[in-house]
Design a protein around this motif. Structure first.
Motif, PDB file in Angstrom:
ATOM      1  N   ILE A 225       1.451  -1.441   0.173  1.00 28.27           N
ATOM      2  CA  ILE A 225      -0.383   0.043   0.224  1.00 28.27           C
ATOM      3  C   ILE A 225       1.144   1.242   0.063  1.00 28.27           C
ATOM      4  CG2 ILE A 225      -1.859   1.882   1.346  1.00 28.27           C
ATOM      5  CD1 ILE A 225      -2.431  -1.418   1.890  1.00 28.27           C
ATOM      6  N   ILE A 226       0.405   2.853  -1.110  1.00 29.70           N
ATOM      7  CA  ILE A 226       1.426   2.780  -0.996  1.00 29.70           C
ATOM      8  C   ILE A 226       0.850   4.843  -0.918  1.00 29.70           C
ATOM      9  CG2 ILE A 226       3.140   2.342  -2.786  1.00 29.70           C
ATOM     10  CD1 ILE A 226       1.731   3.115  -5.201  1.00 29.70           C
ATOM     11  N   ALA A 227       2.108   5.900  -0.285  1.00 34.58           N
ATOM     12  CA  ALA A 227       0.980   6.882  -0.571  1.00 34.58           C
ATOM     13  C   ALA A 227       0.965   7.620  -1.249  1.00 34.58           C
ATOM     14  CB  ALA A 227       2.341   7.674  -0.161  1.00 34.58           C
ATOM     15  N   VAL A 228      -0.077   8.149  -2.121  1.00 38.58           N
ATOM     16  CA  VAL A 228      -0.592   9.081  -3.022  1.00 38.58           C
ATOM     17  C   VAL A 228      -0.013  10.270  -3.476  1.00 38.58           C
ATOM     18  CG1 VAL A 228      -2.807   7.927  -3.793  1.00 38.58           C
ATOM     19  CG2 VAL A 228      -2.269   9.643  -2.317  1.00 38.58           C
ATOM     20  N   ALA A 229       0.625  10.701  -2.417  1.00 41.65           N
ATOM     21  CA  ALA A 229       1.146  12.369  -2.210  1.00 41.65           C
ATOM     22  C   ALA A 229       2.282  12.116  -1.046  1.00 41.65           C
ATOM     23  CB  ALA A 229       0.621  13.361  -2.138  1.00 41.65           C
ATOM     24  N   ALA A 230       2.653  13.241  -1.071  1.00 43.28           N
ATOM     25  CA  ALA A 230       4.160  13.333   0.380  1.00 43.28           C
ATOM     26  C   ALA A 230       3.117  14.165   1.072  1.00 43.28           C
ATOM     27  CB  ALA A 230       5.261  13.752  -0.227  1.00 43.28           C
ATOM     28  N   GLY A 231       3.665  13.529   2.397  1.00 45.86           N
ATOM     29  CA  GLY A 231       3.033  14.245   3.608  1.00 45.86           C
ATOM     30  C   GLY A 231       3.604  13.878   4.685  1.00 45.86           C
ATOM     31  N   VAL A 232       3.002  13.464   5.839  1.00 47.44           N
ATOM     32  CA  VAL A 232       3.913  13.017   7.448  1.00 47.44           C
ATOM     33  C   VAL A 232       2.651  12.853   7.862  1.00 47.44           C
ATOM     34  CG1 VAL A 232       4.079  14.658   9.341  1.00 47.44           C
ATOM     35  CG2 VAL A 232       4.558  15.714   7.767  1.00 47.44           C
ATOM     36  N   VAL A 233       2.818  11.882   8.447  1.00 50.00           N
ATOM     37  CA  VAL A 233       1.755  10.421   9.237  1.00 50.00           C
ATOM     38  C   VAL A 233       1.271  11.155  10.552  1.00 50.00           C
ATOM     39  CG1 VAL A 233       1.590   8.272   9.918  1.00 50.00           C
ATOM     40  CG2 VAL A 233       3.515   9.046   8.228  1.00 50.00           C
ATOM     41  N   THR A 234       0.466  11.527  11.007  1.00 46.61           N
ATOM     42  CA  THR A 234      -0.053  11.386  11.978  1.00 46.61           C
ATOM     43  C   THR A 234      -0.890  10.745  12.626  1.00 46.61           C
ATOM     44  OG1 THR A 234      -2.554  12.427  10.538  1.00 46.61           O
ATOM     45  CG2 THR A 234      -0.889  14.388  10.745  1.00 46.61           C
ATOM     46  N   TYR A 235      -0.972   9.954  11.801  1.00 48.77           N
ATOM     47  CA  TYR A 235      -1.799   8.731  12.556  1.00 48.77           C
ATOM     48  C   TYR A 235      -1.396   6.966  11.997  1.00 48.77           C
ATOM     49  CZ  TYR A 235      -5.313   5.453  15.498  1.00 48.77           C
ATOM     50  OH  TYR A 235      -6.118   4.527  15.802  1.00 48.77           O
ATOM     51  N   SER A 236      -1.688   6.039  13.278  1.00 46.85           N
ATOM     52  CA  SER A 236      -0.457   4.736  12.173  1.00 46.85           C
ATOM     53  C   SER A 236      -0.615   4.014  12.959  1.00 46.85           C
ATOM     54  CB  SER A 236       0.573   5.149  12.447  1.00 46.85           C
ATOM     55  OG  SER A 236       1.961   3.614  11.225  1.00 46.85           O
ATOM     56  N   ASP A 237      -1.985   3.121  13.783  1.00 45.78           N
ATOM     57  CA  ASP A 237      -2.250   2.045  14.607  1.00 45.78           C
ATOM     58  C   ASP A 237      -3.574   1.611  14.702  1.00 45.78           C
ATOM     59  OD1 ASP A 237      -1.738   1.479  17.117  1.00 45.78           O
ATOM     60  OD2 ASP A 237      -1.962   2.773  18.230  1.00 45.78           O
ATOM     61  N   LYS A 238      -4.269   0.703  15.682  1.00 43.86           N
ATOM     62  CA  LYS A 238      -5.604   0.116  15.545  1.00 43.86           C
ATOM     63  C   LYS A 238      -6.493   1.454  15.326  1.00 43.86           C
ATOM     64  CE  LYS A 238      -4.252  -4.665  16.346  1.00 43.86           C
ATOM     65  NZ  LYS A 238      -4.953  -4.878  17.458  1.00 43.86           N
ATOM     66  N   ARG A 239      -7.348   1.012  15.207  1.00 44.98           N
ATOM     67  CA  ARG A 239      -8.838   2.375  15.075  1.00 44.98           C
ATOM     68  C   ARG A 239     -10.257   1.339  14.672  1.00 44.98           C
ATOM     69  NH1 ARG A 239      -9.216   8.270  12.034  1.00 44.98           N
ATOM     70  NH2 ARG A 239      -7.879   8.684  13.813  1.00 44.98           N
TER      71      ARG A 239
END
Length: 314
Positions: A225-239
């Motif tokens: 799964i790849i990023a469609v644009a550059a940016g900053v990760v603001t969430y990376s966890d279960k939801r």
């Protein structure tokens, strides 16, 4: 001791007998006369020598005038040498500063070549510029110090102008590259198909008509799964409902979400580039099989991801 005296007349002679005291007296008188003669000669010779070595003091006004002129010229020559040394030191310092600025310009030019903005065949910043021309029949002349100083000043002004132009160009190019990187476009997978569109649909678990705020792209379990644009990760966890979720802020209020991931590859605070792998496809959370749920939000409001997927890259 006997002394024989011979007279002029008739060759008559007389014999005078001298005792030892008289003989010693005569010898002493003779030695005294000899010593007196030697001393007188030494004094006469020493006096002549001293007179020959005595310095001749010249007190002519003309000589004093020339001595003053020579002293003044020596002082002027010393001043000229000091000023020349100062000018050489100043030119050397300026040339060193110009060399550093030229190195920075070469580095900026090399960046343009590496970015593909200009052809490397046309501009080689590792080699001096090619110049030439026919030889002039007239003999060349060396530059004077004022002419050389003026040339250095003109070259400094040209370098400063080029630096400003290149900095502006570099800023524009960097801004354009940044905008291209931040431009949300394309699919968040390298392989797969659209399995559910954006909008109302029949819920796969209840069968009821429900709102679907993104699109589902199905594929192989464990695929990228790849990023469609550059940016900053603001969430990376279960939801809840999303399973393993990655959320990226692209600036200007634009956010993308990637849900149901099998494995997360980034952490909060990471700066990601366009096309970078964020996670592996899975079926975590509320899911019926391996896929990625892809959402796009603008200022917190849901957008149709298909509009961004179908965008032509600028």
């Amino acid at each position: 001791m006997n002394i024989i005296l011979v007279g002029k007349r008739h060759g008559q002679s007389r014999v005078v007998s001298l005792g030892l005291p008289a003989v010693l007296l005569l010898v002493a008188v003779g030695m005294s006369l000899l010593a007196l003669a030697v001393w007188a000669g030494y004094q006469a010779g020493g006096g002549a020598t001293s007179g020959a070595q005595a310095p001749v003091v010249v007190t002519s006004p003309l000589v004093r005038e020339w001595q003053g002129r020579l002293s003044e010229q020596d002082q002027q020559l010393a001043d000229l040498q000091r000023r020349t040394a100062q000018q050489v030191d100043a030119l050397t310092l300026r040339l060193g500063q110009m060399q550093g600025r030229l190195l920075r310009l070469d580095a900026m030019g090399q960046r343009f070549v590496e970015s593909g903005l200009i052809a490397s065949e046309e501009f080689n910043f590792d080699q001096p510029a090619a110049v030439g021309g026919p030889e002039d029949a007239l003999p060349g002349e060396s530059f004077s110090t004022p002419e050389l100083t003026e040339m250095v000043a003109q070259l400094e002004a040209r370098i400063a102008d080029r630096e400003q132009q290149l900095r502006l160009l570099d800023s524009l190019i960097s801004h354009k590259q940044l905008e291209d990187e931040r431009f949300v476009a394309g699919r968040p997978i390298t392989w797969g198909w659209l399995s559910s569109r954006y909008g109302y649909r029949s819920d796969p678990f209840t069968g009821r008509r429900t709102w679907h705020g993104g699109v589902d792209l199905a594929g192989k379990d464990g695929s990228d799964i790849i990023a469609v644009a550059a940016g900053v990760v603001t969430y990376s966890d279960k939801r809840s409902g999303y399973g393993n979720l990655v959320e990226i802020d692209h600036g200007d209020g634009l956010v993308t979400r990637y849900a149901h991931c099998k494995t997360l590859k980034v952490q909060v605070g990471d700066i990601v580039e366009k096309g970078q792998v964020l996670a592996l496809m899975g079926s975590t959370g509320r899911s019926t099989g391996p896929h990625v749920h892809f959402e796009v939000l603008q200022d917190g409001k849901s957008q149709n991801p298909e509009h961004y997927i179908q965008r032509a890259s600028r």
